[in-house]
Enzyme design. Structure first.
Site, PDB file in Angstrom:
ATOM      1  N   GLU A 141      38.769 -38.163   5.100  1.00  0.00           N
ATOM      2  CA  GLU A 141      37.619 -38.838   4.512  1.00  0.00           C
ATOM      3  C   GLU A 141      37.981 -39.346   3.121  1.00  0.00           C
ATOM      4  O   GLU A 141      38.865 -38.791   2.455  1.00  0.00           O
ATOM      5  CB  GLU A 141      36.425 -37.880   4.361  1.00  0.00           C
ATOM      6  N   HIS A 176      36.563 -25.137  -3.277  1.00  0.00           N
ATOM      7  CA  HIS A 176      35.651 -25.724  -2.289  1.00  0.00           C
ATOM      8  C   HIS A 176      34.638 -24.723  -1.747  1.00  0.00           C
ATOM      9  O   HIS A 176      34.001 -24.982  -0.720  1.00  0.00           O
ATOM     10  CB  HIS A 176      36.424 -26.344  -1.116  1.00  0.00           C
ATOM     11  N   LYS A 178      31.147 -22.439  -2.603  1.00  0.00           N
ATOM     12  CA  LYS A 178      30.016 -22.383  -3.524  1.00  0.00           C
ATOM     13  C   LYS A 178      30.025 -21.086  -4.330  1.00  0.00           C
ATOM     14  O   LYS A 178      30.298 -20.016  -3.796  1.00  0.00           O
ATOM     15  CB  LYS A 178      28.705 -22.489  -2.738  1.00  0.00           C
TER      16      LYS A 178
END
Length: 247
Positions: A141, A176, A178
């Site tokens: 992406e 990556h 939280k």
């Protein structure tokens, strides 16, 4: 707690008619949901179909697109090899991010900032994905720098009702993953908030999502690139904002 057959046997022995899978471990495993269905036990979570569909991020991208939700530019399926991935990365423009199609929790992800580093990062991501998730599938992406990670939690039932419980900001991360969640998301344009929540509902309806789930949207605008079908381990902020209990 990882032995599905043993869990089902315990339910039979004690006349248990429902299982709430919690988070992690088997909570996103469609095999547990299927075993519950086969034995007349209610799985307090998404359907087997939803778990299968949203368990693969490349399929999740297709679902979002079909629902009319904008997604980040990237591959429509897992890339076949490093050469194909590099060609796509060049067409997208660096930086790009490699992601494990069946991954989660920040594993199997690599940010690639130039072509010279692509092959090595691809091989590392592929090995980590295979080790952590049993699948080497990787997709590419466009990487959005300094994006905010906004999640929208959904709550549905088996009668077709589906609502959102507003958003939470999960932008504070390490590797990556939280670290801090804030609800409501601070300094979020109301129009963007509405667009994110509406998009999450569209995606949920696209897969006939039942029970608790959430859709995360790394955003400068309304981009969507990851999902989770589990009942979130960190489900307090959004329900507290909406005064709804998900348990």
């Amino acid at each position: 707690y990882l032995d599905i057959d043993a869990i089902i046997d315990i339910c039979r022995q004690h006349d248990i008619d429902g299982i709430h899978p919690g988070y992690g471990f088997l909570s996103e495993n469609p095999k547990l949901a299927q075993a519950c269905a086969d034995n007349g036990i209610t799985f307090v979570g998404p359907s087997v179909e939803a778990l299968h569909k949203l368990g693969d991020k490349t399929i999740a991208r297709e679902i979002a697109t079909a629902a009319g939700v904008p997604v980040l530019s990237g591959s429509q399926r897992a890339i076949v090899n490093a050469d194909e991935g590099l060609a796509l990365a060049k067409s997208l423009g660096f930086p790009v991010i490699l992601k494990a199609a069946h991954g989660g929790g920040g594993r199997g992800m690599r940010v690639v900032r130039d072509a010279a580093d692509f092959v090595a990062q691809y091989e590392q991501a592929k090995r980590e994905s295979l080790s952590a998730f049993g699948s080497p599938d990787i997709f590419v992406e466009k990487f959005i720098q300094r994006a905010r990670h906004i999640e929208v939690q959904l709550l549905g039932d088996q009668h077709g009702n589906l609502v959102h419980l507003f958003e939470r900001d999960c932008s504070v991360q390490r590797r990556h993953q939280k670290v801090v969640e804030i609800a409501p998301a601070p300094n979020l344009d109301p129009k963007v908030r509405d667009a994110l929540c509406d998009s999450a509902i569209k995606i949920g309806k696209q897969v006939a999502l039942a029970r608790s789930s959430f859709w995360s949207m790394p955003t400068r605008t309304s981009f969507s690139s990851s999902r989770s079908t589990r009942a979130s381990k960190s489900s307090t902020p959004s329900p507290r904002k909406s005064l709804v209990s998900t348990l």
